[in-house]
Design an enzyme around this catalytic site. Structure first.
Site, short mmCIF file in Angstrom:
data_model
loop_
_atom_site.label_atom_id
_atom_site.label_comp_id
_atom_site.label_asym_id
_atom_site.label_seq_id
_atom_site.Cartn_x
_atom_site.Cartn_y
_atom_site.Cartn_z
N LYS A 41 0.81 -1.21 0.00
CA LYS A 41 0.00 0.00 0.00
C LYS A 41 0.85 1.27 0.00
O LYS A 41 0.63 2.17 -0.83
CB LYS A 41 -0.90 -0.01 1.24
N THR A 42 1.82 1.33 0.89
CA THR A 42 2.66 2.54 0.97
C THR A 42 3.38 2.77 -0.35
O THR A 42 3.52 3.91 -0.80
CB THR A 42 3.68 2.40 2.10
N ASP A 224 -4.49 8.14 4.74
CA ASP A 224 -4.05 6.77 5.00
C ASP A 224 -4.88 6.20 6.14
O ASP A 224 -5.39 6.95 6.98
CB ASP A 224 -2.56 6.82 5.38
N GLU A 225 -5.01 4.91 6.20
CA GLU A 225 -5.75 4.26 7.29
C GLU A 225 -7.14 4.87 7.46
O GLU A 225 -7.56 5.20 8.56
CB GLU A 225 -4.99 4.37 8.61
N GLN A 255 -8.86 -4.01 9.30
CA GLN A 255 -7.84 -3.53 10.22
C GLN A 255 -8.31 -2.31 11.00
O GLN A 255 -7.51 -1.53 11.51
CB GLN A 255 -6.55 -3.21 9.45
N ARG A 607 1.26 -9.33 10.71
CA ARG A 607 2.56 -8.64 10.74
C ARG A 607 3.69 -9.61 10.44
O ARG A 607 4.82 -9.21 10.17
CB ARG A 607 2.84 -8.00 12.11
#
Length: 787
Positions: A41-42, A224-225, A255, A607
DNA sequence: TATTCGCAAGTTTTT
DNA sequence: CTTGCGAATA
């Protein structure tokens, strides 16, 4: 817009999948990127910005909002490589709002030099407000009132609008306290965290011209998020995307873990309704985890009902099965994890930084920390104790706050008698009374101490002396924050006060203050665009736990599940997966909360890149006493037939716990008091194919040419030349020829006078060194010959 | 007024 | 088992 040559575009688009390219090349109009864990994503976001700039979008019209400074830094760093020297605004939501507010403070009744109160400051102010409202707390706590006010603010409910639910005792109190609290904030020219969002949202709502101007100014907005935005944030984002609806958001409903902070998962689920002509891109391919890990996580999250179903897949290898282990006690759990980590390091398979341990609540860091120390493992806890929250640091910062903003009563109350100036509770009460009567700040009241009848001459004199001291301090024109901090330290008597104490603790505090000075100097040197005291204080107020975490030191990392979002590690341990811990007991009353806990677990699991170890225990130490625990319901939702399960989970297992564990670890070596690193024989094999260590003693070369960590450490001590003082960082693992393994607790001073205090495994208290002359060195473990 | 001692309470996650 | 807060002393 001018078209750039194709080969430049190729460079930006190279290596991206179709879906990723779709997202990157979408410039105008709303865009929703649904990005599963580990889906790059980043990368997509930064490449998209670079692409936009290349296509002629002015960089100053782009702003990217994140939730933590760390995420913002990461984005800025990557962008720097793709589009050097671009002036895209990147930062947190709160910082973004703070900047807007400083420019338009007067519109919301503030001055541009307003203070940002952290949780601690806010709760002090709230207590004052509770006094103002003469509310008797009875069975309620100020904390509950605080969170009620916070959630009201997150919904943009002002004191005037606040209507408690009928029959709710807390609500009734809030209705009375909230107006006083808000009035005091305004009077003190201060805002709390929620105000940064609240004021900004109202500012945009009530000033059409300004809103339009800012909409244009931030023509291209990225968030973001997005699944973690609350109503206030949502309002702000919407307000800036009306005339120019070029809003790109990224997020993953699975998330969403900040519901308790007012985040509404609806914001992302309804995005397509809010912006009917939105382009939706799904990034579902995972580049991070093994198939085993991803399957387990996928199966877990499938149990959520309120969910858009989605398939995660990866082309990564199958990997090792996810391990699930039940231990008898928390102590055994922590020790076994430490042993496993130490084992893998000793056999040269991995380095300390490859490992992370996650837990639901911060309280767990203690026992884990203990086990790590016992094993001699370098570790780093992601902000259990906030640096800027330390008493001495907050004291000094309070002086700065007061210099910056004389109305800040909380700052004044904090330091008027620190160090002791014979100004006691009685005097303060009289000052308070006077200030309230006159409608002024406490500092103003203190200025008039001679006029307060109830105050005797003696007390008034002490107060006057304080005011004089303050005036001298604030009259000095400091040309740097560092200089100002030093002056505070000297002129307020704070340094002398600590120095005469001559205790270990006072010395520690001075060191922490030295660290603050270093911070100030670094700030001065970095010279951010809007440098100055305001900005420095803002920076210290708006740090997140995770912001302090650095990837450089080679340490095992421990943090809460919440802090883990956005990170990845080769090996992940998640502990205490027990009923009432995960899901947490406080999340069971409300319907949707358990699903949020499940998402939290999902975040933790995803993670992991290569190995995932889950654990629970049968009895758990709690507030001194030990309690029996039940396994988490989430454990029943995992594909246990394809996992490696050890110990008794619930009641249905036939595996004998003790026997299994005997096979797993060399408990004899472990019980020994020596740290496992220094034991001549490495611990027994874990049974994994690649860890074929034997008990053989080998100073230089272990079995199969693998050097053990212990070997490396010996080399480090004996062969390396002295190293420069500025290679050391806070939290770094270091080695000393006499004291052995330790980690840096604080750093201070500079150049030849730079000192570090180190906590060694072998020593009861910290030891301080002058780095220019000490044999201390950073630890390097792992096999440097490989790779 | 300052310090010290004792008791009580409380622990989710955080910008 | 800690941290914070209040009362009793010096």
């Amino acid at each position: 817009m001018t078209l750039q040559p194709d080969n430049n575009q190729d460079k930006i688009l190279a290596g991206l999948t179709d879906a990723q390219q779709q997202a990157v090349t979408h410039i105008d109009g709303p865009l929703l990127i649904l990005a599963g864990p580990g889906s790059g994503k980043t990368r997509v976001v930064t490449h998209r910005i670079a692409y936009m700039i290349q296509r002629g979008v002015p960089d100053y019209q782009i702003a990217a909002l994140t939730f933590t400074n760390k995420a913002a830094d990461e984005m800025r760093g990557r962008l720097q490589r793709l589009a050097p020297s671009s002036r895209v605004w990147t930062g947190t939501f709160h910082r973004f709002c703070s900047r807007l507010l400083r420019q338009h403070a007067s519109l919301v009744g503030l001055h541009e030099n307003f203070s940002i109160y952290d949780t601690d400051d806010s709760s002090r102010l709230l207590k004052e407000a509770i006094r103002d409202a003469s509310v008797d707390l009875v069975r309620e706590t100020s904390g509950r009132i605080a969170s009620a006010i916070s959630s009201a603010k997150n919904k943009l409910v002002t004191p005037e609008d606040y209507k408690p639910a009928p029959g709710n005792p807390v609500g009734a109190m809030v209705a009375r306290v909230y107006p006083h609290y808000q009035k005091r904030l305004l009077l003190a020219n201060a805002v709390d965290f929620d105000d940064l969002l609240l004021h900004t949202a109202l500012l945009l709502r009530n000033n059409a011209e300004l809103r339009r101007g800012l909409d244009q100014r931030f023509c291209y907005l990225m968030v973001d998020e997005y699944q973690d935005t609350n109503f206030a944030q949502y309002t702000i984002v919407r307000a800036l995307s009306i005339n120019y609806p070029n809003l790109a958001v990224t997020g993953d409903p699975d998330q969403s873990i900040y519901g308790w902070r007012g985040a509404s998962i609806r914001n992302i689920l309804d995005f397509e309704k809010d912006f009917p002509r939105v382009r939706v891109v799904r990034l579902e391919r995972n580049y991070r985890s093994t198939k085993c890990i991803l399957r387990a996580a996928d199966q877990l999250i499938a149990n959520n009902v309120q969910r858009k179903s989605k398939r995660l897949y990866t082309d990564n290898p199958e990997g090792q099965p996810v391990r699930l282990t039940a231990y008898r006690t928390g102590r055994a759990e922590a020790d076994a994890i430490a042993a496993r980590i130490a084992n893998q390091i000793a056999t040269g398979q991995r380095r300390p930084k490859d490992f992370a341990i996650f837990y639901r609540t911060n309280a767990f860091s203690r026992s884990l920390e203990f086990a790590m120390r016992h094993a001699g493992l370098p570790y780093q806890i992601v902000r259990g104790l906030e640096f800027y929250q330390r008493k001495e640091v907050k004291d000094i910062l309070a002086y700065l706050h007061l210099v910056n903003n004389p109305s800040s009563d909380v700052a004044l109350l904090r330091i008027i008698n620190t160090p002791p100036r014979r100004i006691g509770k009685a005097t303060l009460d009289r000052l308070r009374h006077h200030a309230r009567h006159q409608g002024t700040s406490l500092l103003e009241a203190a200025r008039q101490s001679g006029l307060i009848e109830s105050l005797n001459k003696r007390s008034a004199l002490f107060v006057a002396k304080f005011v004089t001291m303050y005036d001298t301090l604030s009259a000095t024109v400091a040309d740097s924050v560092e200089e100002l901090v030093r002056r505070v330290l000297d002129q307020t008597g704070y340094r002398d006060w600590l120095q005469v104490q001559e205790t270990e603790e006072a010395e520690q505090r001075l060191e922490n203050i030295e660290e603050l000075i270093t911070d100030a100097r670094e700030f001065d040197e970095s010279l951010p665009e809007d440098g100055g005291l305001d900005a420095f204080l803002e920076q210290t107020a708006l740090v997140a736990d995770i912001d302090g975490w650095a990837t450089e030191p080679d340490c095992v990392t421990m943090m809460t599940l919440h802090a883990a979002k956005g990170l990845e590690f080769p090996v992940v341990f998640i502990v205490a997966i027990e009923d009432n811990m995960l899901p947490h007991e406080r999340s069971k009353d409300e319907a949707g909360k358990v699903e949020e806990e499940r998402r939290l677990f999902f975040v933790g699991m995803t993670r992991a890149e290569q190995e995932l170890h889950l654990s629970c225990v049968h009895e758990r130490g709690f507030r001194g006493e030990s309690r029996m625990t039940a396994p988490s319901q989430f454990l029943m939702e995992l594909p246990r037939d394809e996992m490696e399960v050890t110990g008794q989970i619930g009641y249905g297992s036939d595996v004998d716990l003790d026997d299994e564990l005997e096979d797993d670890f060399d408990w004899k070596a472990w019980e020994d008091d020596e740290p496992i690193f220094q034991v001549d024989a490495p611990p027994q094999s874990t049974g994994l194919p690649e860890s074929s260590a034997t008990g053989e003693t080998s100073p230089k070369v272990g079995l199969g040419g693998v050097r053990t960590a212990a070997d490396m450490m010996r080399d480090d001590v004996e062969e390396q030349p002295p190293c420069s003082p500025d290679t050391f960082r806070r939290g770094m693992a270091v080695l000393h020829p006499d004291y052995g393994l330790g980690h840096i607790v604080t750093l201070g001073g500079s150049g030849k006078r730079r000192v570090a205090s180190v906590r060694f495994v072998s020593q009861p208290s910290t030891v301080t060194f002058n780095l220019a002359h000490s044999p201390l060195r950073p630890i390097k473990t792992g096999n440097t010959n490989q790779e």
